[in-house]
Design a protein around this motif. Structure first.
Motif, mmCIF file in Angstrom:
data_model
loop_
_atom_site.group_PDB
_atom_site.id
_atom_site.type_symbol
_atom_site.label_atom_id
_atom_site.label_comp_id
_atom_site.label_asym_id
_atom_site.label_seq_id
_atom_site.Cartn_x
_atom_site.Cartn_y
_atom_site.Cartn_z
ATOM 1 N N MET A 1 0.856 -1.192 0.000
ATOM 2 C CA MET A 1 0.000 0.000 0.000
ATOM 3 C C MET A 1 0.891 1.240 0.000
ATOM 4 O O MET A 1 1.744 1.387 0.859
ATOM 5 C CB MET A 1 -0.851 -0.049 1.281
ATOM 6 N N PRO A 2 0.738 2.159 -0.956
ATOM 7 C CA PRO A 2 1.602 3.357 -1.007
ATOM 8 C C PRO A 2 1.348 4.242 0.225
ATOM 9 O O PRO A 2 0.281 4.214 0.810
ATOM 10 C CB PRO A 2 1.163 4.062 -2.292
ATOM 11 N N LYS A 3 2.375 4.988 0.583
ATOM 12 C CA LYS A 3 2.311 5.783 1.803
ATOM 13 C C LYS A 3 1.124 6.745 1.754
ATOM 14 O O LYS A 3 0.941 7.495 0.803
ATOM 15 C CB LYS A 3 3.608 6.568 1.968
ATOM 16 N N GLN A 4 0.356 6.757 2.851
ATOM 17 C CA GLN A 4 -0.830 7.628 2.903
ATOM 18 C C GLN A 4 -0.423 9.065 3.155
ATOM 19 O O GLN A 4 0.501 9.338 3.916
ATOM 20 C CB GLN A 4 -1.752 7.163 4.033
ATOM 21 N N GLN A 5 -1.147 9.941 2.479
ATOM 22 C CA GLN A 5 -0.919 11.365 2.701
ATOM 23 C C GLN A 5 -2.090 11.931 3.479
ATOM 24 O O GLN A 5 -3.207 11.470 3.352
ATOM 25 C CB GLN A 5 -0.815 12.103 1.347
ATOM 26 N N ALA A 6 -1.795 12.962 4.271
ATOM 27 C CA ALA A 6 -2.873 13.606 5.022
ATOM 28 C C ALA A 6 -3.823 14.300 4.066
ATOM 29 O O ALA A 6 -3.398 14.892 3.078
ATOM 30 C CB ALA A 6 -2.283 14.634 5.982
ATOM 31 N N ASN A 7 -5.131 14.207 4.343
ATOM 32 C CA ASN A 7 -6.088 14.912 3.497
ATOM 33 C C ASN A 7 -6.670 16.133 4.197
ATOM 34 O O ASN A 7 -7.717 16.631 3.842
ATOM 35 C CB ASN A 7 -7.203 13.971 3.044
ATOM 36 N N TRP A 8 -6.008 16.551 5.249
ATOM 37 C CA TRP A 8 -6.378 17.821 5.870
ATOM 38 C C TRP A 8 -5.129 18.380 6.543
ATOM 39 O O TRP A 8 -4.156 17.671 6.767
ATOM 40 C CB TRP A 8 -7.490 17.629 6.898
ATOM 41 N N SER A 9 -5.132 19.691 6.838
ATOM 42 C CA SER A 9 -3.992 20.292 7.521
ATOM 43 C C SER A 9 -4.474 20.954 8.803
ATOM 44 O O SER A 9 -5.514 21.609 8.802
ATOM 45 C CB SER A 9 -3.338 21.342 6.625
ATOM 46 N N PRO A 10 -3.732 20.786 9.876
ATOM 47 C CA PRO A 10 -4.141 21.455 11.113
ATOM 48 C C PRO A 10 -3.946 22.965 11.054
ATOM 49 O O PRO A 10 -4.403 23.684 11.933
ATOM 50 C CB PRO A 10 -3.233 20.833 12.169
ATOM 51 N N TYR A 11 -3.263 23.443 10.045
ATOM 52 C CA TYR A 11 -2.949 24.855 9.975
ATOM 53 C C TYR A 11 -3.756 25.561 8.902
ATOM 54 O O TYR A 11 -4.205 24.962 7.928
ATOM 55 C CB TYR A 11 -1.465 25.062 9.653
ATOM 56 N N ASP A 12 -3.901 26.881 9.082
ATOM 57 C CA ASP A 12 -4.451 27.746 8.049
ATOM 58 C C ASP A 12 -3.681 29.047 8.168
ATOM 59 O O ASP A 12 -3.153 29.364 9.232
ATOM 60 C CB ASP A 12 -5.954 27.979 8.295
ATOM 61 N N ASN A 13 -3.595 29.799 7.075
ATOM 62 C CA ASN A 13 -2.917 31.084 7.160
ATOM 63 C C ASN A 13 -3.950 32.192 7.043
ATOM 64 O O ASN A 13 -4.642 32.293 6.035
ATOM 65 C CB ASN A 13 -1.866 31.214 6.048
ATOM 66 N N ASN A 14 -4.060 32.999 8.097
ATOM 67 C CA ASN A 14 -5.049 34.076 8.089
ATOM 68 C C ASN A 14 -4.471 35.385 7.590
ATOM 69 O O ASN A 14 -5.122 36.426 7.687
ATOM 70 C CB ASN A 14 -5.631 34.255 9.493
ATOM 71 N N GLY A 15 -3.238 35.324 7.096
ATOM 72 C CA GLY A 15 -2.668 36.489 6.415
ATOM 73 C C GLY A 15 -2.376 37.669 7.319
ATOM 74 O O GLY A 15 -2.452 37.588 8.537
ATOM 75 N N GLY A 16 -2.036 38.804 6.702
ATOM 76 C CA GLY A 16 -1.786 40.033 7.441
ATOM 77 C C GLY A 16 -0.307 40.280 7.644
ATOM 78 O O GLY A 16 0.525 39.393 7.477
ATOM 79 N N SER A 17 -0.006 41.530 7.998
ATOM 80 C CA SER A 17 1.387 41.921 8.205
ATOM 81 C C SER A 17 1.555 42.616 9.543
ATOM 82 O O SER A 17 0.629 43.250 10.045
ATOM 83 C CB SER A 17 1.842 42.896 7.103
ATOM 84 N N CYS A 18 2.780 42.497 10.103
ATOM 85 C CA CYS A 18 3.109 43.179 11.360
ATOM 86 C C CYS A 18 4.435 43.887 11.214
ATOM 87 O O CYS A 18 5.331 43.409 10.511
ATOM 88 C CB CYS A 18 3.271 42.204 12.512
ATOM 89 N N VAL A 19 4.557 45.005 11.912
ATOM 90 C CA VAL A 19 5.806 45.774 11.878
ATOM 91 C C VAL A 19 6.107 46.275 13.279
ATOM 92 O O VAL A 19 5.189 46.576 14.037
ATOM 93 C CB VAL A 19 5.663 46.981 10.913
ATOM 94 N N ALA A 20 7.379 46.370 13.617
ATOM 95 C CA ALA A 20 7.740 47.026 14.876
ATOM 96 C C ALA A 20 9.019 47.819 14.659
ATOM 97 O O ALA A 20 9.925 47.375 13.949
ATOM 98 C CB ALA A 20 7.931 46.010 15.988
#
Lengths: 223, 278
Positions: free
Chosen positions: A1-20
């Motif tokens: 059986m070929p290696k299973q890949q995840a079909n979901w990710s625990p992460y999401d990117n909500n974007g945006g920028s920060c500066v200091a």
């Protein structure tokens, strides 16, 4: 059986920028207020900035659920510190704590790209910049998030930070006055909003100085 | 106190149905320096007498901030008190983390009481030798609780624990009916008067007492020495005190106790009925 890949990710990117940006006796921390996922906007009014201690503020972009969890964790640790030491944590101390907290989850990281800004024990501005697993450095200015590739070269150009290779070792702190630094931040975000689709809506600016903490808002492009 | 064959182990009952180790632990509370607490509808004040071993040493910390809305004053083994304060602080932090709201005081004192009870039912443990006056503000109002080593807890309008606390209790019993509607400053004044009662003629100065306040719109904080001294001067509390009150001498447990450990055989319950919540 070929290696299973995840079909979901625990992460999401909500974007945006920060500066200091750190000054001789102040520190400016700013972030846009747009929260997105994929090509959609979730809200135009979400704060990415969190006050961790009296003189220490953190701005984080990335996966906001992880950011929120990280903020809560640090706030709880700060309470414990206050009970034990009878005083607030200094910015450099919080910087180390943040680094340790991030590395603790080295093998399931907080998807959070942070900049920490505040005043050190002598009242001088300081900025610390991080990656997702806690590698950090004290700098005079920094940016993180989706717009950072657009913002950082502009800040380099304007703030002429001395190279760390030069001798004698010079302070990383910027020669700008507080008002000029705030103006620079507004300019930088206006430019970033033009080309980065994840940055826009509103800009939240936090300024820390000897008088305390002050908050300012500016409208950005909404497209 | 009497030595007998049933007091070696906390897990040994006496034929009269008493756990002597638990009662001895309560005795430790009575030996500690006094702590008092009183409350109105909107504020709670805690006060304690600072006893230092010698002129060279500093006094022990007996009032601890647990959270913005909860503080505790202890009497007895201060080391045990410190450990329990740390536990309480942790519980508050964890509750805030999970529920994003302050831990209700009643929940905290139950957890504290259960923790104390465990130590009365394990042969390898000993009871905590500290009594805690827990002052806290939550949605249901202002609360003052007393947690004792036996694992019992009671809610009070006002209470005093530790050595010479009976004098303070007598003062509080006379005045407690007014506390409910008292202003914050009058409450602090009453606390200072109660502390003075335990001093047996010694002059009341801010250096020998500590006062802390928590109330609506006022997070828990310990008043600094100058403020306390100003209040002492303003109310002209410095003065002589009348004859010391009789002290309880018997092996009885806390007043108004309902559970088994506090059976009133043998020693008399001189403590009397403490004012309960109305």
């Amino acid at each position: 059986m070929p290696k299973q890949q995840a079909n979901w990710s625990p992460y999401d990117n909500n974007g945006g920028s920060c500066v200091a940006i750190a000054g001789a006796d102040y520190c400016v921390i700013a972030a846009d207020t747009r929260m997105s996922t994929g090509y959609n906007i979730l809200t135009r009014d979400y704060s990415k900035i969190c006050k961790l201690a009296d003189k220490c503020v953190m701005a984080s972009s990335g996966f906001q659920a992880d950011v929120k969890a990280l903020q809560k964790h640090l706030a709880a640790r700060h309470l414990i510190y206050q009970h034990q030491h009878n005083k607030q944590m200094s910015c450099p101390a919080m910087a180390q704590l943040l680094s340790n907290t991030l590395y603790y989850k080295r093998f399931f990281p907080y998807y959070s790209f942070n900049v920490l800004g505040g005043l050190d024990n002598e009242g001088k501005g300081c900025v610390f910049t991080y990656d997702a697993v806690g590698s950090y450095e004290k700098v005079g200015y920094s940016s993180q998030g989706s717009g950072s590739t657009l913002i950082m070269p502009f800040l380099d150009n304007q703030l002429k930070s001395p190279s760390p290779l030069l001798l004698p070792v010079q302070d990383a702190v910027t020669p700008l006055a507080e008002a000029e630094a705030v103006d620079l931040v507004k300019t930088v975000f206006a430019s970033a909003s033009e080309r980065d689709i994840y940055t826009g809506d509103k800009l939240e600016i936090v300024v820390i100085n000897a008088d305390g903490i002050r908050r300012e808002y500016m409208d950005l492009r909404k497209d | 106190m009497f030595r007998n064959q049933y007091d070696t182990d906390v897990t040994t009952w006496s034929p009269a149905g008493r756990l002597f180790q638990v009662e001895y632990a309560m005795e430790a509370v009575k030996q500690g320096s006094a702590a008092i607490g009183l409350r109105s509808k909107t504020h709670i004040v805690l006060g304690c007498v600072n006893k230092a071993n010698s002129e060279l040493s500093s006094h022990q910390k007996k009032i601890f901030k647990v959270d913005d809305h909860i503080g505790v004053a202890i009497a007895g083994l201060t080391a045990d008190g410190r450990v329990l304060s740390r536990y309480m602080r942790n519980e508050c932090i964890n509750y805030s983390f999970t529920y994003e709201s302050p831990l209700p005081v009643g929940r905290l004192v139950v957890q504290l009481a259960d923790k104390a009870q465990v130590c009365t039912q394990r042969s390898w443990k000993r009871p905590y030798g500290v009594g805690l006056l827990v002052a806290g503000l939550d949605e249901s109002g202002a609360h003052l609780y007393y947690n004792c080593p036996s694992g019992n807890y009671f809610e009070y309008q006002a209470f005093a624990i530790g050595s010479r606390s009976q004098a303070a209790k007598t003062y509080l019993e006379r005045r407690f009916k007014n506390f409910s509607d008292s202003s914050r400053d009058n409450l602090v004044k009453d606390a200072l008067m109660a502390i003075r009662e335990t001093l047996q003629g010694e002059t009341l100065k801010s250096s020998i007492c500590t006062v802390a306040v928590v109330g609506v719109g006022e997070p828990f904080h310990i008043l600094d020495q100058e403020t306390v001294q100003q209040m002492i001067d303003a109310f002209e509390i410095v003065g002589e005190q009348e004859g010391p009150a009789a002290e309880p001498d018997a092996a009885a447990a806390a007043a108004a106790g309902q559970e088994a450990a506090a059976a009133d055989q043998g020693g008399s319950t001189e403590e009397g009925v403490a004012p309960m919540d109305i």
